[in-house]
Write a protein that holds these residues in place. Sequence first.
Motif, PDB file in Angstrom:
ATOM      1  N   ASP A 156       3.259   5.771  10.704  1.00  0.00           N
ATOM      2  CA  ASP A 156       2.502   4.603  10.271  1.00  0.00           C
ATOM      3  C   ASP A 156       2.292   4.713   8.759  1.00  0.00           C
ATOM      4  N   PHE A 157       2.947   3.838   8.011  1.00  0.00           N
ATOM      5  CA  PHE A 157       2.850   3.898   6.550  1.00  0.00           C
ATOM      6  C   PHE A 157       1.715   3.030   6.005  1.00  0.00           C
ATOM      7  N   SER A 158       0.942   2.434   6.877  1.00  0.00           N
ATOM      8  CA  SER A 158      -0.179   1.620   6.404  1.00  0.00           C
ATOM      9  C   SER A 158      -1.202   2.515   5.710  1.00  0.00           C
ATOM     10  N   PRO A 159      -1.968   1.969   4.748  1.00  0.00           N
ATOM     11  CA  PRO A 159      -2.931   2.798   4.017  1.00  0.00           C
ATOM     12  C   PRO A 159      -3.995   3.369   4.946  1.00  0.00           C
ATOM     13  N   LYS A 160      -4.396   4.597   4.671  1.00  0.00           N
ATOM     14  CA  LYS A 160      -5.405   5.265   5.490  1.00  0.00           C
ATOM     15  C   LYS A 160      -6.803   5.174   4.875  1.00  0.00           C
ATOM     16  N   PHE A 161      -6.882   4.832   3.600  1.00  0.00           N
ATOM     17  CA  PHE A 161      -8.172   4.591   2.945  1.00  0.00           C
ATOM     18  C   PHE A 161      -8.233   3.106   2.608  1.00  0.00           C
ATOM     19  N   VAL A 162      -9.129   2.381   3.285  1.00  0.00           N
ATOM     20  CA  VAL A 162      -9.156   0.936   3.133  1.00  0.00           C
ATOM     21  C   VAL A 162     -10.581   0.440   2.907  1.00  0.00           C
ATOM     22  N   VAL A 163     -10.659  -0.799   2.446  1.00  0.00           N
ATOM     23  CA  VAL A 163     -11.954  -1.460   2.288  1.00  0.00           C
ATOM     24  C   VAL A 163     -12.405  -1.970   3.652  1.00  0.00           C
ATOM     25  N   GLY A 164     -13.635  -1.642   4.006  1.00  0.00           N
ATOM     26  CA  GLY A 164     -14.197  -2.105   5.261  1.00  0.00           C
ATOM     27  C   GLY A 164     -15.474  -2.892   5.039  1.00  0.00           C
TER      28      GLY A 164
END
Length: 203
Positions: A92-100
């Motif tokens: 899974d190449f989606s970002p692991k640190f995201v805005v929540g």
Amino acid sequence: MIASYNKEHVGDVLLVELSTEPAVKTIVDRRGDVAILTEEATSEVKGFNLFNASEKMNLDSVVGNIDITKEFVQSLEKALTEADVQIDLHVDFSPKFVVGHVVEIEKHPNADKLHITKVDVGEAEPLQIVCGAPNVAQNQKVVVAKVGAVMPSGMVIKESALRGVDSFGMLCSARELAIPNAPQVKGILVLEDSAQVGTAFKA
């Protein structure tokens, strides 16, 4: 996928973890320079070790956890193919640190200093995350470390249960994110209201 390499302390071995769920009992199958770790009960490949890794991949100046990029995975797949080992690397190449966005918050039933939050990270359902920060509140924009994220400290974020309540990520402080000159006090990093939910966070 989580990968790490530390030639000085571990040797010329690339350590690859394919599942964040803890193994109950693993079987090790050594095939040349590849040691495959399989869960005995389910036959699921939990990870593998690649020996003499620097001869097969470019690991110059790499110490510790590795940034999982498409280029890295391609190199790893090539090394496995050359070793005549077939392991499906679903990454899974989606970002692991995201805005929540904290959409719900309630007190933890079994811990006075913990809260149960529901956090929108741009997915179909909000994440349930148990948080002990004293400043967490509803409607905040925050930094979420999703399951699989590797913190600057080297800690890997995994599904967990805190005092009997499942938690699927972590709300991060500036100090935990290793942001320069971060305040050394307890409390999550609260972002501007304009921060876009679900986008990658970059310090």
